[in-house]
Scaffold this active site. Structure first.
Site, PDB file in Angstrom:
ATOM      1  N   HIS A  87     -30.349 -16.053  11.762  1.00 35.32           N
ATOM      2  CA  HIS A  87     -29.397 -15.573  12.764  1.00 35.32           C
ATOM      3  C   HIS A  87     -28.096 -15.122  12.084  1.00 35.32           C
ATOM      4  O   HIS A  87     -27.015 -15.628  12.341  1.00 35.32           O
ATOM      5  CB  HIS A  87     -29.129 -16.707  13.754  1.00 35.32           C
ATOM      6  CG  HIS A  87     -28.507 -16.308  15.055  1.00 35.32           C
ATOM      7  ND1 HIS A  87     -27.301 -15.671  15.121  1.00 35.32           N
ATOM      8  CD2 HIS A  87     -28.937 -16.468  16.316  1.00 35.32           C
ATOM      9  CE1 HIS A  87     -27.013 -15.475  16.386  1.00 35.32           C
ATOM     10  NE2 HIS A  87     -27.987 -15.935  17.137  1.00 35.32           N
ATOM     11  N   GLU A 131     -30.535  -9.985  13.107  1.00 32.65           N
ATOM     12  CA  GLU A 131     -31.291 -11.169  12.725  1.00 32.65           C
ATOM     13  C   GLU A 131     -32.744 -10.825  12.405  1.00 32.65           C
ATOM     14  O   GLU A 131     -33.467 -10.331  13.275  1.00 32.65           O
ATOM     15  CB  GLU A 131     -31.238 -12.173  13.883  1.00 32.65           C
ATOM     16  CG  GLU A 131     -29.819 -12.406  14.429  1.00 32.65           C
ATOM     17  CD  GLU A 131     -29.796 -13.013  15.820  1.00 32.65           C
ATOM     18  OE1 GLU A 131     -28.856 -12.710  16.589  1.00 32.65           O
ATOM     19  OE2 GLU A 131     -30.755 -13.748  16.163  1.00 32.65           O
ATOM     20  N   ASP A 166     -27.773  -7.698  23.465  1.00 35.90           N
ATOM     21  CA  ASP A 166     -28.611  -8.857  23.122  1.00 35.90           C
ATOM     22  C   ASP A 166     -30.061  -8.392  23.230  1.00 35.90           C
ATOM     23  O   ASP A 166     -30.707  -8.565  24.256  1.00 35.90           O
ATOM     24  CB  ASP A 166     -28.324 -10.016  24.086  1.00 35.90           C
ATOM     25  CG  ASP A 166     -28.913 -11.331  23.615  1.00 35.90           C
ATOM     26  OD1 ASP A 166     -28.588 -12.365  24.210  1.00 35.90           O
ATOM     27  OD2 ASP A 166     -29.717 -11.302  22.657  1.00 35.90           O
TER      28      ASP A 166
HETATM   29  O1  TA6 Z   1     -29.575 -14.188  18.873  1.00 38.34           O
HETATM   30  C1  TA6 Z   1     -28.972 -13.818  20.047  1.00 38.34           C
HETATM   31  C2  TA6 Z   1     -28.829 -15.036  20.937  1.00 38.34           C
HETATM   32  O2  TA6 Z   1     -30.072 -15.561  21.244  1.00 38.34           O
HETATM   33  C3  TA6 Z   1     -28.002 -14.696  22.167  1.00 38.34           C
HETATM   34  O3  TA6 Z   1     -28.765 -14.742  23.333  1.00 38.34           O
HETATM   35  C4  TA6 Z   1     -26.873 -15.712  22.169  1.00 38.34           C
HETATM   36  O4  TA6 Z   1     -27.141 -16.792  22.943  1.00 38.34           O
HETATM   37  C5  TA6 Z   1     -26.780 -16.053  20.698  1.00 38.34           C
HETATM   38  O5  TA6 Z   1     -28.092 -16.060  20.233  1.00 38.34           O
HETATM   39  C6  TA6 Z   1     -26.031 -17.306  20.329  1.00 38.34           C
HETATM   40  O6  TA6 Z   1     -26.726 -18.435  20.663  1.00 38.34           O
HETATM   41  P1  TA6 Z   1     -26.059 -19.876  20.436  1.00 38.34           P
HETATM   42  O7  TA6 Z   1     -27.067 -20.866  20.891  1.00 38.34           O
HETATM   43  O8  TA6 Z   1     -25.744 -20.003  18.969  1.00 38.34           O
HETATM   44  O9  TA6 Z   1     -24.793 -19.899  21.253  1.00 38.34           O
END
Ligand code: TA6
Length: 316
Positions: A169, A273, A214
């Site tokens: 991520h 990611e 997203d």
């Molecule tokens: O990778 C994108 C995502 O899944 C978004 O939907 C957003 O929620 C982000 O990750 C961050 O997630 P987190 O659980 O770290 O707040």
């Protein structure tokens, strides 16, 4: 300051809130920091000492909260694609240094690397009833490239296979999100997380940013370029074993809603990611999966022709 070959390539030390971290240094000046908490890279600097990854000024370095920035690892579940907590639990567990890793697929003379390992506790197995070994090698290449290689082995003694989804991520630091373009995802299908994961097809041009995004791009090329026009810098992301790519920026409203994220910080970050989401990976006992991410940051200028992203994406 130690320079050249007498820079310590690998150093275990204390980071924020006394959490253990490993610092990797490369003789020409680039460096990487990895916290054992989450097995998470939190800094990647080029040989000018410039930070290439984004970490929020409000990031919380305290279990069980995941660190907001760097490269969190989403495993055994990406996002809310399953019954576990968002993005699984690997990112809020303490990993160990792997003192006896199995031979690494590729041999390199590079010294600046660390091997980490994560195995589930009994508590973890109550929420995800599987035994596994997750080995992560974080390496800093001679040119300052950052490589992450995950090897996940099913060690279930009960003969049961397991399936998981996964993502690196990565939070890239950018000068101004409205000046950034992503190349390599044009015309691909994606699942839109802002529209109940409905499937759409991306338009034909580079992706630019003017609102919250997203999206999970499916079956992407192995190379994606992120152009930061203002910084005259291109991030080249290469991936292996990770067919999908997620692109995320919370923009202003979601930024305000996140306690561990500054209201205006969405202007200076972009998550791209390398992921395996659409088709979960299934491993039988004894089987091992490998997922590799390689990041490079190269000087570029879209109009000066120095680095034409299409050439980058077409070259090896
Ligand atoms: O990778 C994108 C995502 O899944 C978004 O939907 C957003 O929620 C982000 O990750 C961050 O997630 P987190 O659980 O770290 O707040």
């Amino acid at each position: 300051m130690a320079t050249g070959s007498d820079r310590v390539a690998v150093e275990l030390c204390k980071g924020i809130n006394g959490l253990d971290k490993v610092v990797l240094r490369e003789s020409r000046g680039s460096s990487v920091e990895v916290y054992l908490y989450g097995g998470q890279v939190t800094s990647w600097k080029n040989d000018h000492g410039e930070e290439l990854l984004f970490v929020s000024s409000k990031a919380i370095f305290k279990p069980p909260k995941a660190i907001r920035g760097g490269i969190p690892i989403c495993f055994p579940q990406f996002g809310s694609h399953g019954g576990l907590e968002q993005h699984g639990f690997a990112r809020n567990r303490v990993w160990s240094i792997d003192t006896d890793p199995p031979p690494f697929p590729t041999v390199s003379s590079n010294k600046a690397f660390i091997d980490l390992i994560f195995k589930p506790t009994e508590e973890d197995m109550k929420i995800w009833p599987h035994s596994f070994e997750f080995r992560l090698r974080v390496a800093l290449g001679p040119g300052g490239d950052l490589m992450l290689t995950s090897r996940i082995r099913n060690t279930n003694a009960d003969g049961k296979p397991f399936s998981f989804t996964f993502a690196y991520h990565t939070y890239f630091s950018v000068s101004d999100i409205s000046e950034v373009r992503v190349e390599g995802l044009e015309t691909l299908d994606y699942l839109d997380n802002l529209q109940s994961k409905e499937r759409f097809t991306e338009q034909g041009d580079a992706i630019t940013f003017e609102s919250e995004i997203d999206k999970i791009y499916l079956s992407t090329p192995t190379k994606i370029a992120i152009l930061d026009h203002e910084k005259k810098r291109t991030f080249v992301l290469r991936k292996d074993g990770l067919p999908d790519a997620v692109v995320w920026n919370p923009w202003d409203r979601k930024a305000k809603a996140m306690a561990d994220f500054g209201d205006d910080e969405y202007k200076h970050m972009l998550c791209v990611e390398a992921a395996a989401v659409e088709k979960p990976i299934t491993l039988k006992p004894g089987e091992e999966w490998r997922g590799r991410l390689e990041l490079s940051a190269v000087p570029s200028s879209y109009c000066s022709g120095q680095l034409d992203p299409r050439k980058v994406l077409l070259s090896s």
